[in-house]
Design a protein around this motif. Sequence first.
Motif, PDB file in Angstrom:
ATOM      1  N   PRO A 106      -1.354 -37.254 -51.692  1.00  0.00           N
ATOM      2  CA  PRO A 106      -1.710 -36.369 -52.810  1.00  0.00           C
ATOM      3  C   PRO A 106      -0.719 -36.443 -53.965  1.00  0.00           C
ATOM      4  O   PRO A 106      -1.113 -36.329 -55.135  1.00  0.00           O
ATOM      5  CB  PRO A 106      -1.723 -34.970 -52.178  1.00  0.00           C
ATOM      6  N   LEU A 107       0.553 -36.643 -53.671  1.00  0.00           N
ATOM      7  CA  LEU A 107       1.563 -36.754 -54.735  1.00  0.00           C
ATOM      8  C   LEU A 107       1.304 -37.974 -55.619  1.00  0.00           C
ATOM      9  O   LEU A 107       1.346 -37.887 -56.855  1.00  0.00           O
ATOM     10  CB  LEU A 107       2.962 -36.871 -54.119  1.00  0.00           C
ATOM     11  N   ILE A 108       1.043 -39.106 -54.977  1.00  0.00           N
ATOM     12  CA  ILE A 108       0.798 -40.342 -55.728  1.00  0.00           C
ATOM     13  C   ILE A 108      -0.532 -40.259 -56.477  1.00  0.00           C
ATOM     14  O   ILE A 108      -0.623 -40.654 -57.650  1.00  0.00           O
ATOM     15  CB  ILE A 108       0.814 -41.556 -54.776  1.00  0.00           C
ATOM     16  N   ASN A 109      -1.566 -39.760 -55.824  1.00  0.00           N
ATOM     17  CA  ASN A 109      -2.864 -39.648 -56.493  1.00  0.00           C
ATOM     18  C   ASN A 109      -2.776 -38.798 -57.755  1.00  0.00           C
ATOM     19  O   ASN A 109      -3.335 -39.139 -58.796  1.00  0.00           O
ATOM     20  CB  ASN A 109      -3.898 -39.041 -55.538  1.00  0.00           C
ATOM     21  N   SER A 110      -2.075 -37.682 -57.636  1.00  0.00           N
ATOM     22  CA  SER A 110      -1.912 -36.798 -58.796  1.00  0.00           C
ATOM     23  C   SER A 110      -1.159 -37.506 -59.919  1.00  0.00           C
ATOM     24  O   SER A 110      -1.524 -37.416 -61.091  1.00  0.00           O
ATOM     25  CB  SER A 110      -1.169 -35.532 -58.363  1.00  0.00           C
ATOM     26  N   THR A 111      -0.117 -38.255 -59.556  1.00  0.00           N
ATOM     27  CA  THR A 111       0.705 -38.944 -60.562  1.00  0.00           C
ATOM     28  C   THR A 111      -0.096 -40.037 -61.269  1.00  0.00           C
ATOM     29  O   THR A 111      -0.080 -40.126 -62.498  1.00  0.00           O
ATOM     30  CB  THR A 111       1.954 -39.557 -59.900  1.00  0.00           C
ATOM     31  N   THR A 112      -0.799 -40.869 -60.514  1.00  0.00           N
ATOM     32  CA  THR A 112      -1.538 -41.968 -61.157  1.00  0.00           C
ATOM     33  C   THR A 112      -2.713 -41.440 -61.987  1.00  0.00           C
ATOM     34  O   THR A 112      -3.087 -42.039 -62.994  1.00  0.00           O
ATOM     35  CB  THR A 112      -2.050 -42.986 -60.115  1.00  0.00           C
ATOM     36  N   LEU A 113      -3.281 -40.303 -61.576  1.00  0.00           N
ATOM     37  CA  LEU A 113      -4.345 -39.705 -62.392  1.00  0.00           C
ATOM     38  C   LEU A 113      -3.783 -39.176 -63.707  1.00  0.00           C
ATOM     39  O   LEU A 113      -4.380 -39.353 -64.775  1.00  0.00           O
ATOM     40  CB  LEU A 113      -5.038 -38.579 -61.617  1.00  0.00           C
TER      41      LEU A 113
ATOM     42  N   PHE B  40     -12.790 -46.628 -65.474  1.00  0.00           N
ATOM     43  CA  PHE B  40     -11.337 -46.796 -65.573  1.00  0.00           C
ATOM     44  C   PHE B  40     -10.572 -45.619 -64.970  1.00  0.00           C
ATOM     45  O   PHE B  40      -9.468 -45.795 -64.462  1.00  0.00           O
ATOM     46  CB  PHE B  40     -10.928 -47.055 -67.029  1.00  0.00           C
ATOM     47  N   MET B  41     -11.147 -44.418 -65.008  1.00  0.00           N
ATOM     48  CA  MET B  41     -10.489 -43.297 -64.337  1.00  0.00           C
ATOM     49  C   MET B  41     -10.422 -43.550 -62.832  1.00  0.00           C
ATOM     50  O   MET B  41      -9.422 -43.248 -62.188  1.00  0.00           O
ATOM     51  CB  MET B  41     -11.232 -41.991 -64.619  1.00  0.00           C
ATOM     52  N   PHE B  42     -11.515 -44.103 -62.289  1.00  0.00           N
ATOM     53  CA  PHE B  42     -11.534 -44.414 -60.859  1.00  0.00           C
ATOM     54  C   PHE B  42     -10.632 -45.602 -60.545  1.00  0.00           C
ATOM     55  O   PHE B  42      -9.676 -45.501 -59.769  1.00  0.00           O
ATOM     56  CB  PHE B  42     -12.972 -44.690 -60.408  1.00  0.00           C
ATOM     57  N   GLU B  43     -10.923 -46.744 -61.169  1.00  0.00           N
ATOM     58  CA  GLU B  43     -10.181 -47.965 -60.839  1.00  0.00           C
ATOM     59  C   GLU B  43      -8.726 -47.880 -61.283  1.00  0.00           C
ATOM     60  O   GLU B  43      -7.834 -48.367 -60.601  1.00  0.00           O
ATOM     61  CB  GLU B  43     -10.853 -49.166 -61.500  1.00  0.00           C
ATOM     62  N   GLY B  44      -8.494 -47.240 -62.430  1.00  0.00           N
ATOM     63  CA  GLY B  44      -7.133 -47.212 -62.971  1.00  0.00           C
ATOM     64  C   GLY B  44      -6.192 -46.328 -62.195  1.00  0.00           C
ATOM     65  O   GLY B  44      -5.000 -46.604 -62.112  1.00  0.00           O
ATOM     66  N   HIS B  45      -6.711 -45.226 -61.603  1.00  0.00           N
ATOM     67  CA  HIS B  45      -5.784 -44.363 -60.862  1.00  0.00           C
ATOM     68  C   HIS B  45      -5.853 -44.606 -59.360  1.00  0.00           C
ATOM     69  O   HIS B  45      -4.832 -44.621 -58.676  1.00  0.00           O
ATOM     70  CB  HIS B  45      -6.048 -42.877 -61.169  1.00  0.00           C
ATOM     71  N   ASP B  46      -7.062 -44.835 -58.811  1.00  0.00           N
ATOM     72  CA  ASP B  46      -7.205 -44.847 -57.356  1.00  0.00           C
ATOM     73  C   ASP B  46      -6.687 -46.144 -56.743  1.00  0.00           C
ATOM     74  O   ASP B  46      -6.028 -46.128 -55.696  1.00  0.00           O
ATOM     75  CB  ASP B  46      -8.674 -44.626 -56.998  1.00  0.00           C
ATOM     76  N   THR B  47      -6.973 -47.273 -57.365  1.00  0.00           N
ATOM     77  CA  THR B  47      -6.486 -48.547 -56.811  1.00  0.00           C
ATOM     78  C   THR B  47      -4.959 -48.609 -56.869  1.00  0.00           C
ATOM     79  O   THR B  47      -4.309 -49.040 -55.903  1.00  0.00           O
ATOM     80  CB  THR B  47      -7.076 -49.748 -57.578  1.00  0.00           C
ATOM     81  N   THR B  48      -4.397 -48.160 -57.990  1.00  0.00           N
ATOM     82  CA  THR B  48      -2.926 -48.175 -58.116  1.00  0.00           C
ATOM     83  C   THR B  48      -2.295 -47.198 -57.140  1.00  0.00           C
ATOM     84  O   THR B  48      -1.240 -47.476 -56.551  1.00  0.00           O
ATOM     85  CB  THR B  48      -2.504 -47.828 -59.556  1.00  0.00           C
TER      86      THR B  48
END
Length: 916
Positions: free
Chosen positions: A139-146, A273-281
Amino acid sequence: MHGAPILEKTKLTFKNNHFISDKLFPYLRTLNKEYGDVFQIHALNVGFVCFFDLDNLETILSSVKFTDKHLPYKFLNPWLGEGLLTSQGQKWHQRRKLLTQAFHFNILKQYSVTFVEQTEKFLDRLQERVGEKETDIVPLINSTTLHVMCETAMGTSMSETMESVTRKYFRAIEIVGKAVIERMCRVWLHIDGIFNWSNIAKIQTKALTDLHTFTNIIIKERRTFLEENDIKFFENTESYDNKGRLAMLDLLLEKERSRDIDVSGIREEVDTFMFEGHDTTAQALCYLMMSLAYETQVQEKIYEELKNIFQDSPRKPNTEDLNKMKYLECCIKESLRLYPSVPAVLRNVSEETTIGGYIIPRNTQIYISIYDLHRRADIYPDPERFIPERFLPEACSKRHPYAYIPFSAGPRNCVGQKFAMLEMKILISSMLRRFRLEAVTKPADLKFKTDILLRTVNESILVKFYNRDKLFLYLHSLHKNYGDTNQIHAINNRTVGFLDPDNIETILSSIKFADKEVPYNFLKPWLGEGLLTSRGQKWQQRRKLLTPAFHFNILKRYSVTFIEQTDKFLNEVQERVGEEQTDIVPLINSTTLRIMCETAMGTSMHESFESVASKYSKGIEVFGNSVVARICRAWLHFDCFFKLSNVAKNQNEAVKDLHSFTNKIIEEKRSFLRQLNIEKFESGENFIHKGKLAMLDLLLQNEKLGTIDNNGIREEVDTFMFEGHDTTGQALIFLIMTLANETKIQEKIYDEIRLIFGDSQHPPTAEEIKKMKYLECCIKESLRLYPSVPMIIRKVSEETTIGDYTIPKNSHIHILIYDLHRREDIYPEPERFIPERFLPEACSKRHAYAYIPFSAGPRNCIGQKFAMLEMMTLVSSLLRRFRLEAVTKPSDLKFKADILLRTINQSIYVRFHNRY
């Protein structure tokens, strides 16, 4: 396949539980091994051809002929529409050309400012979790990349109103991903008319509302910003001035004005891009962090690279710094090899075609498993191991260009791969400069499921964080930089350091300097006002009360337990003979804890104790981290601020476990004394047949006399359980490691022991232990190099003069025992292990306060004879039976600031061999 070579065929049937997503993933991993590099899968009217051969992969991915997508991408259309990921033909060409501008190098430089800002916020959130037993990084990483994606590509800050929508967004992604896989696995649901009537469709529709709500808010906010600030041209950074930063969404909105894209098209690309840009990273970062936490040597190698780049500067990374991070880049690539965010890509064959001699029928799906490709043993020897050196230039040059495709390859490769690499480099480099990672979740724990991205079944990855300990190094640089007397200021705290033996004698030998405050007052939530932390009259009364418990006659009785517990320790070592390495830390800590329980506390460690004991050991670690955190943050010295912090919350949980352990000890001892009707603590005769004499008996007798209460008993039990087992444990660990490295010295001790015991196997007596003169020298030399308590601090209550210096009232005096013991003018070649320094003739020439591993003066360690007897019993018995071989070397030790002298990774390894 007309005229084509016959392919091996595996048919999936609807009865097969492989269709369950967590069963399907491991099943797909077996196909390449069973059917080779080319095979096909049929399910009703759906056909897949799978290629693993590199030349065929290049043919497929490099050609515009195979850019079309069908399954499972069409199942994403309700969410992503026909964005860059799912579109085909002319529309895909047009969108690809349009969006490539948004990831130009100059634009990425603009984005890097946001990467740094969001990384700092991420690091602050990690800081709050330092000392916790485990942290779920997902959750920490997901929040940050979003956040990063919103503020870079979308140009929208995550306001409070967005945060509530964000939680729904994360949940909705999970639901839609699950719906796509369930649809993929049930062939009848490929038909829209059937799918739309299913429960899966109903759940998906609700999730899509949350997903589109999120992106609609983003588009609306950015559109308003551009209109209000009259910004019309993408890449015209001057027009932004101080009003905002460039964003990919600005390009889309500009192209809307020129009618190259419409409102629906904008949302398609924002969703994509919201999906691919945050979730893959995010997935990539989670697996990378887990890998580095597990691969401690790799982690330290990155840290060394970062130290060479930044030296001691706290500055933020710039482009030049990032370009120098060659080893980190190799680590990122190796992590993406093992854990590609997108584990498979598919292409649709619109017309019958031939690939590598095989005729592929029209409307067949080509399936490429990146996950399996990256684990081919013929390309990546020892493929499950994390070996960053695979991506050094000379290694890469020998591999097929399509052997590594974490971002896909060819015309449909990932448009944002440089964006992702830049983001990962900034976040990981900044994190490792500040924190050390320890593994909780290990690679072997990962259980993957079939999903759009590479996800684990439980979707949690746990890591433990420690501050990168620069405090230890800083404190031990003071003597070299500022001489034998120095001072440190932090807000209202003044600490004066002395390293001259004459001044140290003045301080430690006088009752005037017996008071303690910082950091000892930080120990009070655990130890109360026990012997270690108390002051004045209370300390003097407790010292007088407890001294009889360590009388020589009582120590002789304790030696029976030392021998019993040493035998148990030796049996545990015997089980590890032949192993490549043994971590001696848990073995020693368990032994010294049992000894302390059975001697000073008179309580045996039966099974019901073991579970509490494991929490106790963990509690000590958490509590120690909290004390150091308070020392390093001057504002946390104030109780009112500290109580509101996460550090305090973690500490409180640890204290519960610590007190639970000692309360159990006290209650068991009370019960034992009641049952045997023992009223007096005398010379010990009444214990001979009923039990062993214990310090706790003395405390309980004094409770009856009214000289100590129940709270005071627990204070002293807590104090002696900690000091009695942990300090001796640390001393033994460093001594055993040192003897494993010093093989000649180890054999010299063994020769001494042979002279004493001959061929007899009887346990050591008090008389025999007295004869172990060389072993005693070795223990003392180890305590010189590795004093269990590396520093002591005293409070100056009134202005005073020490040496030539006037010390103001309320100052603190610190004495760095670790550095005193390494003074080259006192101990030539101070880093070398030379036991002969402690032969009587050598000691007589040294200042009495040049060696103080147990402190000195009125506040010296009350249990030092206890500790020496315990160490001599255990180590002599160990060396009579085993030969020690070094694994951990002194040069491997990296110390951290703590209550005791501890290493950063807290593991010390030795290899054991039988002597006979």
